[in-house]
Design an enzyme around this catalytic site. Sequence first.
Site, PDB file in Angstrom:
ATOM      1  N   ASP A   1      47.712 -83.715  80.879  1.00 47.04           N
ATOM      2  CA  ASP A   1      47.686 -84.666  81.993  1.00 47.04           C
ATOM      3  C   ASP A   1      47.340 -86.094  81.584  1.00 47.04           C
ATOM      4  OD1 ASP A   1      48.460 -82.737  83.752  1.00 47.04           O
ATOM      5  OD2 ASP A   1      46.558 -82.594  84.818  1.00 47.04           O
TER       6      ASP A   1
ATOM      7  N   HIS B   1      47.404 -86.485  87.285  1.00 43.91           N
ATOM      8  CA  HIS B   1      46.628 -85.329  87.729  1.00 43.91           C
ATOM      9  C   HIS B   1      46.523 -85.365  89.247  1.00 43.91           C
ATOM     10  CE1 HIS B   1      43.615 -82.162  87.505  1.00 43.91           C
ATOM     11  NE2 HIS B   1      42.662 -82.944  88.005  1.00 43.91           N
TER      12      HIS B   1
ATOM     13  N   GLU C   1      44.794 -83.927  91.476  1.00 43.71           N
ATOM     14  CA  GLU C   1      43.489 -83.965  92.109  1.00 43.71           C
ATOM     15  C   GLU C   1      42.849 -85.354  92.077  1.00 43.71           C
ATOM     16  OE1 GLU C   1      44.732 -81.592  90.367  1.00 43.71           O
ATOM     17  OE2 GLU C   1      43.961 -79.611  90.890  1.00 43.71           O
TER      18      GLU C   1
ATOM     19  N   GLU D   1      56.387 -79.799  83.319  1.00 41.19           N
ATOM     20  CA  GLU D   1      55.454 -80.245  82.284  1.00 41.19           C
ATOM     21  C   GLU D   1      55.806 -79.680  80.918  1.00 41.19           C
ATOM     22  OE1 GLU D   1      51.329 -81.479  84.359  1.00 41.19           O
ATOM     23  OE2 GLU D   1      51.597 -79.312  84.111  1.00 41.19           O
TER      24      GLU D   1
END
Length: 279
Positions: free
Chosen positions: A55, A130, A132, A199
């Site tokens: 990330d 990321h 979050e 990813e």
Amino acid sequence: MSATAHVHEGAPMHGPLMSEMTWPEVDAAARAGAVALWSVGATEQHGPHLPLSVDHLIPLELSLRIARRLHVVIPPPQAFGNRSRPLSGGGPSFPGTTSLRAGTLVQVVRDVVGQLAAGGFRSIAVLNWHGENVNLLHEGIELAREAGDLERPDGGGPVRVMLIERVFNAFSEAEMAFLFEDAREGFPGWPAEHAAIMETSLMLALRPDLVRRELIADDRAAVRPFYDLTPTPPEHVAASGVLAEASRASVAKGERLAALIVDRLTAAISEALDPPAAP
């Protein structure tokens, strides 16, 4: 004597990594209008086949490609992000996943963008990878602005800060269809793409040396609801940390996706921040 008094016109330029530059080189780049392009990510499990650095490594590698086109300086990436969540990152139970509390990350962002502004950068772009971290980066930038930390030290007005929180908001469903055209489940949603096709493909293209190809596999949580539950039920956590079909990843998909992202980000940074071309 002020630091800037020692800077000579025509000082040699190195970069674009700030960590490899001297302070006169950073000063010269900022004076020339370079954008500080800062990656924010996480240190989080990405299955048995990808490293914990995914990330913050992916946005760094994309930034290096952007630096071939635009004059940017790349500060050291923010390697720790907000708490990993089970349904989008596997959660905190995997060894190695190391996270920050929300308030800590907000203050880190506030301090870093404020210091970049104090260092003379007239424009800053923050590239997040990321999920979050979303909203927390905006809060940190706003706190810096409210504190007056985003005013140019030369009195030239406010420093412009561009925030890219969700890079895939820049693309239509049709533009991303090639990633999932051979997936058995189709597009599982971006939260479930953790350590999966997207990813893994990018890592195969950007840092193939870090991909354990023999360990690429498909997985998913036994139950994947649209809500989070605390404490987390075991059936909400994929045993491997892979949340979808990683086996459908490829170098070709990764190269195509990386090119699309770099093109879109280069255009957006050029439009919003107007940096010079790469030196």
